[in-house]
Motif scaffolding. Structure first.
Motif, PDB file in Angstrom:
ATOM      1  N   ILE A 172      -2.919   1.041   8.317  1.00 33.10           N
ATOM      2  CA  ILE A 172      -1.715   1.133   7.478  1.00 33.10           C
ATOM      3  C   ILE A 172      -0.818   2.205   8.076  1.00 33.10           C
ATOM      4  O   ILE A 172      -0.983   3.401   7.829  1.00 33.10           O
ATOM      5  CB  ILE A 172      -2.068   1.473   6.017  1.00 33.10           C
ATOM      6  N   ASN A 173       0.113   1.788   8.895  1.00 37.57           N
ATOM      7  CA  ASN A 173       1.088   2.679   9.501  1.00 37.57           C
ATOM      8  C   ASN A 173       2.489   2.247   9.093  1.00 37.57           C
ATOM      9  O   ASN A 173       2.687   1.116   8.624  1.00 37.57           O
ATOM     10  CB  ASN A 173       0.971   2.662  11.032  1.00 37.57           C
ATOM     11  N   LEU A 174       3.438   3.132   9.273  1.00 39.12           N
ATOM     12  CA  LEU A 174       4.830   2.799   9.028  1.00 39.12           C
ATOM     13  C   LEU A 174       5.536   2.617  10.362  1.00 39.12           C
ATOM     14  O   LEU A 174       5.489   3.506  11.215  1.00 39.12           O
ATOM     15  CB  LEU A 174       5.547   3.901   8.238  1.00 39.12           C
ATOM     16  N   ILE A 175       6.138   1.461  10.563  1.00 40.38           N
ATOM     17  CA  ILE A 175       6.992   1.246  11.726  1.00 40.38           C
ATOM     18  C   ILE A 175       8.431   1.247  11.211  1.00 40.38           C
ATOM     19  O   ILE A 175       8.870   0.303  10.555  1.00 40.38           O
ATOM     20  CB  ILE A 175       6.654  -0.071  12.441  1.00 40.38           C
ATOM     21  N   THR A 228      13.231   6.093  -0.180  1.00 45.57           N
ATOM     22  CA  THR A 228      11.883   6.343   0.340  1.00 45.57           C
ATOM     23  C   THR A 228      10.939   5.191  -0.004  1.00 45.57           C
ATOM     24  O   THR A 228      10.151   4.748   0.843  1.00 45.57           O
ATOM     25  CB  THR A 228      11.323   7.662  -0.226  1.00 45.57           C
ATOM     26  N   ALA A 229      11.031   4.702  -1.250  1.00 40.93           N
ATOM     27  CA  ALA A 229      10.164   3.595  -1.677  1.00 40.93           C
ATOM     28  C   ALA A 229      10.399   2.358  -0.815  1.00 40.93           C
ATOM     29  O   ALA A 229       9.450   1.741  -0.315  1.00 40.93           O
ATOM     30  CB  ALA A 229      10.415   3.277  -3.145  1.00 40.93           C
ATOM     31  N   GLY A 278       9.163  -1.278   3.610  1.00 37.49           N
ATOM     32  CA  GLY A 278       9.667  -1.910   4.834  1.00 37.49           C
ATOM     33  C   GLY A 278       8.865  -1.514   6.056  1.00 37.49           C
ATOM     34  O   GLY A 278       8.591  -2.349   6.927  1.00 37.49           O
ATOM     35  N   GLY A 279       8.441  -0.233   6.131  1.00 38.43           N
ATOM     36  CA  GLY A 279       7.640   0.226   7.263  1.00 38.43           C
ATOM     37  C   GLY A 279       6.283  -0.450   7.325  1.00 38.43           C
ATOM     38  O   GLY A 279       5.807  -0.816   8.406  1.00 38.43           O
ATOM     39  N   ILE A 280       5.654  -0.636   6.158  1.00 40.44           N
ATOM     40  CA  ILE A 280       4.353  -1.324   6.108  1.00 40.44           C
ATOM     41  C   ILE A 280       4.511  -2.793   6.498  1.00 40.44           C
ATOM     42  O   ILE A 280       3.693  -3.347   7.237  1.00 40.44           O
ATOM     43  CB  ILE A 280       3.729  -1.188   4.709  1.00 40.44           C
ATOM     44  N   THR A 305      16.866  -1.466  12.255  1.00 45.32           N
ATOM     45  CA  THR A 305      17.277  -2.736  11.655  1.00 45.32           C
ATOM     46  C   THR A 305      16.851  -2.874  10.201  1.00 45.32           C
ATOM     47  O   THR A 305      17.422  -3.668   9.449  1.00 45.32           O
ATOM     48  CB  THR A 305      16.693  -3.917  12.456  1.00 45.32           C
ATOM     49  N   SER A 306      15.829  -2.105   9.784  1.00 50.70           N
ATOM     50  CA  SER A 306      15.402  -2.151   8.382  1.00 50.70           C
ATOM     51  C   SER A 306      15.880  -0.934   7.602  1.00 50.70           C
ATOM     52  O   SER A 306      16.060  -1.003   6.384  1.00 50.70           O
ATOM     53  CB  SER A 306      13.874  -2.252   8.292  1.00 50.70           C
ATOM     54  N   ILE A 307      16.104   0.209   8.296  1.00 57.57           N
ATOM     55  CA  ILE A 307      16.537   1.427   7.623  1.00 57.57           C
ATOM     56  C   ILE A 307      18.034   1.413   7.328  1.00 57.57           C
ATOM     57  O   ILE A 307      18.477   1.742   6.220  1.00 57.57           O
ATOM     58  CB  ILE A 307      16.189   2.672   8.486  1.00 57.57           C
TER      59      ILE A 307
END
Length: 416
Positions: free
Chosen positions: A372-375, A30-31, A36-38, A379-381
Motif C-alpha cells: 500500500i503505497n501512494l503514487i 488530503t483525503a 487517488g495515490g492508492i 495528472t491526479s493532483i
C-alpha cells in the motif's frame, strides 16, 4: 485598489474563520490525494502484473486472425521457421525496440502419475525472459513477480508451475511432472518435465493451471520450428502506440500479414479493474467535494453574515456590488490555494510513512500481496487542486451574493 492584497488582509484579520475554511479544504484535498495515490499504485501494480507477471511485454504480434480464431484452430496461426526469423530480424533492427522474443502457448493434461488436471503453458526463451524481468514499470525495475527459468541451465525440461497447481497435484520443487498435449498435426505427444520453481502467478484464474516452460522444449512437444506470437518491449514507453503502428506497417510492407495488441488490450484484468476503480474514485471524488462544498458554504455564510456592516461600509464609500462579490470570491480562491498547498507536504509525509511501514494487501482479481503505497501524479493532483479552488470560489460567491445586494442602510444597521 489591490483586491488580492485586500483579500489576504481580510483572511488574516478573520483568522479563526479562515483557519476553519483552509483546514476543511486541506482535509478534503488530503483525503482525495490518499485515495487517488492508492488507486494509482493499484493501477501501476496491475500494469506490472500484465507486462511482467503475465509476460505480455508492451506489444504482442501474431498472424492475422490469431486473436479471433487462434483458440479454435491454433495450428493455422503458427509462423514457420523462415517467417519467424524474418519477422524477428525486422523487429530487432528497430532502434526503439528493447526486446523481441518468440512465444508459444500450449494446453493439455498434466499428470503426477496418479491424478491429472488441465494445464496451460507459456513457453519462453529464458535469456529473453530475464531481460523482460528488468523492464522498468513506472520507474521500478524490481517487479513483485520475478520468476523465470534458469538461462544457464542446458536442461530444457525444467519448468515453473503455479502454487495452486502444485497443491492440486501434490508436487513440490524437484519432482517430475508429465505433460500431455497434441502436436501441430493433431498427434498426441507427451514429455516429462522437472519442477524447478513453484510460485504464485498473481492471478487466481491461472494459479491452479499455469506452467512456465522452455520455448525450445515446447517446440519439440508441439513438433514445430515456429511460434504463434512475438512479444516486444520498447525503450520509451510513451511511444508504445506509435511504435506499434510503425512496426505493423513495416511487417506488412515486408509481406507478413500481422495483427498486434498492446499490453492493455491483451491483459485479462487490467482494463476491467481500471474501469471499476475509476468509477469508485469518481464517486468518492463527487461525495467528498460535495461535503467540502457544503462545509465551505456554511463557513463562508457565517463569515459573511458577521461582516455585514463591513460590507455596508464598503458599499457606502462607493464599492459596487460586483466588486464586493469579487473581493469575497478572491478570499475564497486564496484560501483554497493555501489549503491545497498545505495538503501537498502532508500527502508526501503520508506516502513516506506508508512506504516505511511496508503495509500490503491483496487487491481484486489478484492472488499476491501488493504494497500500500501512494503514487502521487500531477495528472491526479492538479485536477483536485483546481476542483477545490472552484469549490471555494462557488461557496464564496453564493454566500456573498445575497448580502452584497442588501440596501446599504440595512447593512450598516446590522448588529452582528
Amino acid at each position: 485598489m489591490n483586491y488580492i492584497a485586500f483579500a489576504i488582509r481580510n483572511i488574516r484579520r478573520h483568522r479563526k474563520r479562515s483557519i476553519v475554511t483552509i483546514m476543511t479544504i486541506c482535509l478534503g484535498f488530503t483525503a482525495l490525494g490518499v485515495i487517488g495515490g492508492i488507486v494509482n499504485n493499484i493501477f501501476s501494480r496491475l500494469k506490472e502484473q500484465a507486462i511482467i507477471g503475465e509476460k505480455l511485454g508492451h506489444i504482442v504480434f501474431a498472424k492475422e486472425g490469431f486473436f479471433k480464431n487462434g483458440k479454435i484452430s491454433p495450428e493455422d496461426y503458427i509462423w514457420n521457421e523462415k517467417e519467424l526469423d524474418g519477422i524477428l530480424d525486422i523487429l530487432r533492427s528497430d532502434p526503439d525496440v528493447a526486446l523481441a522474443t518468440p512465444r508459444l502457448s500450449l494446453f493439455g493434461v498434466a499428470s503426477n502419475g496418479k491424478s491429472s488436471t488441465i494445464f496451460i503453458t507459456e513457453a519462453i526463451v529464458p535469456e529473453d525472459d530475464k531481460k523482460l524481468l528488468k523492464t522498468p514499470v513506472d520507474g521500478r525495475t524490481t517487479p513483485l513477480i520475478s520468476v523465470s527459468l534458469d538461462n544457464k541451465n542446458t536442461n530444457r525440461s525444467k519448468v515453473a508451475i503455479g502454487s495452486e497447481l502444485s497443491e492440486n497435484l501434490n508436487l513440490a520443487k524437484g519432482q517430475d511432472l508429465t505433460l500431455l498435449t497434441s502436436t501441430i498435426d493433431g498427434i498426441a505427444n507427451a514429455v516429462d518435465v522437472a519442477i524447478d520453481e513453484v510460485y504464485n502467478t498473481g492471478n487466481p484464474g491461472t494459479n491452479d493451471k499455469f506452467i512456465l516452460s522452455n520455448f525450445y522444449m515446447a517446440q519439440e512437444l508441439y513438433d514445430t520450428k515456429g511460434a504463434e506470437r512475438i512479444i516486444v518491449t520498447v525503450k520509451d514507453q510513451d511511444k508504445i502506440t506509435t511504435l506499434q503502428q510503425e512496426l505493423s506497417d513495416q511487417l506488412r510492407t515486408a509481406g507478413y500479414a500481422v495483427v498486434s495488441k498492446s499490453w492493455e488490450e491483451s491483459s485479462m484484468t487490467y482494463t476491467k479493474v481500471k474501469v471499476m476503480f475509476g468509477v469508485i474514485f469518481r464517486v468518492l471524488t463527487i461525495i467528498i467535494t460535495v461535503i467540502v462544498l457544503l462545509t465551505l458554504l456554511n463557513t463562508m455564510q457565517m463569515s459573511v453574515a458577521e461582516r455585514t456592516r463591513e460590507i455596508g461600509t464598503m458599499r457606502a464609500i462607493g464599492l459596487i456590488k460586483r466588486k464586493v462579490i469579487t473581493l469575497f470570491c478572491l478570499e475564497g480562491i486564496v484560501m483554497g490555494v493555501i489549503g491545497c498547498l498545505i495538503a501537498v507536504p502532508i500527502l508526501l509525509g503520508i506516502a513516506t510513512i506508508l512506504k516505511s511501514l511496508n503495509v500490503s494487501f491483496i487487491p481484486p482479481v489478484a492472488s499476491t500481496e501488493v504494497p500500500i503505497n501512494l503514487i502521487l501524479k500531477p495528472t491526479s493532483i492538479v485536477p483536485v487542486f483546481v476542483l477545490f479552488c472552484i469549490a471555494a470560489l462557488i461557496s464564496s460567491y453564493l454566500a456573498s451574493r445575497k448580502i452584497a445586494k442588501q440596501k446599504v442602510v440595512t447593512s450598516l444597521m446590522s448588529i452582528n
